[in-house]
Write a protein that holds these residues in place. Sequence first.
Motif, PDB file in Angstrom:
ATOM      1  N   ILE A  13      36.186  41.437   4.973  1.00  0.00           N
ATOM      2  CA  ILE A  13      37.053  42.056   3.979  1.00  0.00           C
ATOM      3  C   ILE A  13      37.483  40.992   2.992  1.00  0.00           C
ATOM      4  CG2 ILE A  13      39.242  43.269   3.620  1.00  0.00           C
ATOM      5  CD1 ILE A  13      38.799  44.627   6.203  1.00  0.00           C
ATOM      6  N   SER A  43      36.735  45.712  17.919  1.00  0.00           N
ATOM      7  CA  SER A  43      37.919  44.932  17.543  1.00  0.00           C
ATOM      8  C   SER A  43      37.528  43.822  16.585  1.00  0.00           C
ATOM      9  CB  SER A  43      38.582  44.328  18.785  1.00  0.00           C
ATOM     10  OG  SER A  43      39.131  45.344  19.570  1.00  0.00           O
ATOM     11  N   THR A  44      36.376  43.173  16.851  1.00  0.00           N
ATOM     12  CA  THR A  44      35.888  42.115  15.965  1.00  0.00           C
ATOM     13  C   THR A  44      35.556  42.682  14.588  1.00  0.00           C
ATOM     14  OG1 THR A  44      34.980  41.029  17.913  1.00  0.00           O
ATOM     15  CG2 THR A  44      34.154  40.280  15.787  1.00  0.00           C
ATOM     16  N   TYR A  47      38.192  47.613  13.153  1.00  0.00           N
ATOM     17  CA  TYR A  47      38.250  49.068  12.918  1.00  0.00           C
ATOM     18  C   TYR A  47      39.667  49.590  12.742  1.00  0.00           C
ATOM     19  CZ  TYR A  47      39.764  49.915  17.744  1.00  0.00           C
ATOM     20  OH  TYR A  47      40.476  49.939  18.913  1.00  0.00           O
ATOM     21  N   TYR A  49      42.108  48.560  11.275  1.00  0.00           N
ATOM     22  CA  TYR A  49      42.746  48.253   9.990  1.00  0.00           C
ATOM     23  C   TYR A  49      42.138  49.026   8.821  1.00  0.00           C
ATOM     24  CZ  TYR A  49      44.655  44.486  12.741  1.00  0.00           C
ATOM     25  OH  TYR A  49      45.310  43.786  13.719  1.00  0.00           O
ATOM     26  N   LEU A  50      41.020  49.717   9.084  1.00  0.00           N
ATOM     27  CA  LEU A  50      40.267  50.315   7.982  1.00  0.00           C
ATOM     28  C   LEU A  50      40.667  51.771   7.745  1.00  0.00           C
ATOM     29  CD1 LEU A  50      36.706  48.909   8.761  1.00  0.00           C
ATOM     30  CD2 LEU A  50      38.564  47.857   7.468  1.00  0.00           C
ATOM     31  N   SER A  51      40.518  52.218   6.511  1.00  0.00           N
ATOM     32  CA  SER A  51      40.757  53.622   6.191  1.00  0.00           C
ATOM     33  C   SER A  51      39.590  54.461   6.711  1.00  0.00           C
ATOM     34  CB  SER A  51      40.876  53.805   4.681  1.00  0.00           C
ATOM     35  OG  SER A  51      39.613  53.558   4.074  1.00  0.00           O
ATOM     36  N   GLU A  54      36.536  53.819   4.609  1.00  0.00           N
ATOM     37  CA  GLU A  54      35.905  52.524   4.878  1.00  0.00           C
ATOM     38  C   GLU A  54      35.109  52.561   6.185  1.00  0.00           C
ATOM     39  OE1 GLU A  54      39.013  49.318   2.840  1.00  0.00           O
ATOM     40  OE2 GLU A  54      39.541  50.229   4.763  1.00  0.00           O
ATOM     41  N   LEU A  78      45.421  55.664  16.519  1.00  0.00           N
ATOM     42  CA  LEU A  78      46.631  55.976  17.280  1.00  0.00           C
ATOM     43  C   LEU A  78      46.736  57.466  17.590  1.00  0.00           C
ATOM     44  CD1 LEU A  78      49.264  53.727  15.486  1.00  0.00           C
ATOM     45  CD2 LEU A  78      48.432  53.472  17.830  1.00  0.00           C
ATOM     46  N   ALA A 101      38.819  53.114  22.455  1.00  0.00           N
ATOM     47  CA  ALA A 101      39.945  52.457  23.119  1.00  0.00           C
ATOM     48  C   ALA A 101      41.193  53.313  22.925  1.00  0.00           C
ATOM     49  CB  ALA A 101      40.186  51.080  22.504  1.00  0.00           C
ATOM     50  N   LEU A 103      44.320  53.319  21.776  1.00  0.00           N
ATOM     51  CA  LEU A 103      45.325  52.584  20.996  1.00  0.00           C
ATOM     52  C   LEU A 103      46.716  53.145  21.276  1.00  0.00           C
ATOM     53  CD1 LEU A 103      42.887  51.550  19.388  1.00  0.00           C
ATOM     54  CD2 LEU A 103      44.274  51.778  17.332  1.00  0.00           C
ATOM     55  N   THR A 136      44.848  44.299  23.038  1.00  0.00           N
ATOM     56  CA  THR A 136      45.112  44.948  21.753  1.00  0.00           C
ATOM     57  C   THR A 136      45.707  46.348  21.910  1.00  0.00           C
ATOM     58  OG1 THR A 136      42.850  45.775  21.664  1.00  0.00           O
ATOM     59  CG2 THR A 136      43.277  43.701  20.533  1.00  0.00           C
TER      60      THR A 136
END
Lengths: 296, 296
Positions: A13, A43-44, A47, A49-51, A54, A78, A101, A103, A136
């Motif tokens: 990014i 996680s690397t 994912y 953090y993305l919209s 994206e 979430l 995962a 979250l 995480t």
Amino acid sequence: MFTGLSAFPLTPITGERVDERAFAGLIERLADAGVDSITALGSTGSYAYLSREERAAVARLAVRGAGAVPVMAGIGALRTRHVLEAAEDAQNAGVAAVLLAPLSYQALTEEDVVGLYETVTANLSVPLVVYDNPGTTHFTFTDELYARIAGLPRVASIKIPGVPAKRDEAAARIARLRASLPAGVTVGVSGDALASTGLNAGCQAWYSVIGGTLPQVALEITRAAERGEPGAATEASQRLQPLWDLFARHGSLRVISAIAELLGLVGRPNLPLPIRGLGDAARSEVAGVVDRLRLR
Amino acid sequence: MFTGLSAFPLTPITGERVDERAFAGLIERLADAGVDSITALGSTGSYAYLSREERAAVARLAVRGAGAVPVMAGIGALRTRHVLEAAEDAQNAGVAAVLLAPLSYQALTEEDVVGLYETVTANLSVPLVVYDNPGTTHFTFTDELYARIAGLPRVASIKIPGVPAKRDEAAARIARLRASLPAGVTVGVSGDALASTGLNAGCQAWYSVIGGTLPQVALEITRAAERGEPGAATEASQRLQPLWDLFARHGSLRVISAIAELLGLVGRPNLPLPIRGLGDAARSEVAGVVDRLRLR
């Protein structure tokens, strides 16, 4: 697809946008190296953090660039509704499997998590990997919960967060876990520093951070374990001890991000704010290790 | 605005949509009760689970329904870019202030968090409350970090996660914290069970879960402390001990959600999946406490 080396590429990014050209280059590198699968949006791959848009674009790019290598995509969010949207987008992009995962913001109960996996698997047409990453997600699975979720349709593999460092304990741990799971569900190790231990102990897959940026190094470990040469796998991993030390001190994401920069694979910065890359002192350490270990 | 009782209403979610009618009813109830401020989209308001559009709509409804009572809105998100979008939307909705917690997926460093608050406050035209909620963010502030962030422009208050249970220790804790902060920045307590202790110890505000659903009960405690009657505040809180026990066992969100259902204020279910409401046994306990304490 749920055995061998699954490589987790960064999603670079830059200027608050996904650097699609750099990402496509990472995918090409992995396909050329011959990894067994590519997991985009782990996680690397940032994912979380993305919209939605994206994530969909990244899944499409990964599938397009991977050729014959199967692509999995992380679909965690979430809220269950947003997980279902990510699953739909990933499937439309042509992924071979998804990774989920649990979250959390509010702490989840076991029943919440079972309900999540029930709802998602009931709406999927591709296989699913259960992604256990308590560092995480802040949710802790029990073996009983693994077994309950592994019994759901379309669950194909479980990505466990690690194994005990001692060989005997690791073997016992994996034997116990495998005995509680349906025969078709594979167990994959994560936590790169102990991946060779996990593979030697009977894990059928390695869900790998370094695999996404340094595929040759990760393949050397994986193939040795697969050939039934545990000593060679262990040695190949031990040579990387300076890298594992950096992971322990700075976190694998920030270190692998700096390595990808140093190799010219991604720009700088390349992580989603508020996450900053390593400071200059830590970057120098990383550069020293890259040189010393001839990482490329 | 950063003193007294700030009430945190639920954002009721039914059929995967925000129940705007029920939410408007909650806001009207708070305005009628005379709370000092309303914080929409706090943790109790499930901000972390809502889409950008839902958050904007909730902020607008809150401002419209609150009349003369100032409205604050939570703007937290995992990514700085999404925080800035939420801040823009909240300000366009007419909020008087915003509340920001450093959400994390990858663990954040202090420098990451300082950078987040620097960027956000530089782009704000309303005051900001620093929202420290380690149980959900998994980030821990130090007093030094509080002081550093409190020195940024527009920082008006700090919502701390709690105080020591013993009166003397609480007073010493708040005195020490206040001495390290700029004079204009208030300290507000959260963690309802020890709110009376916090207010008696010198916290100027209570950022309150029960205030959002049971405003009269929360106002009784707040006004007693403000009148300089610590004993009355303590007694009013001690009468609620069965409620605090439920919070400790089941979490404040699930309990206050069940109470709001039992009072007919919201539908059932009303939490965002994967979070399930309380099971039948726990709901019966809650109903018993609501009756016994005559909560309304």
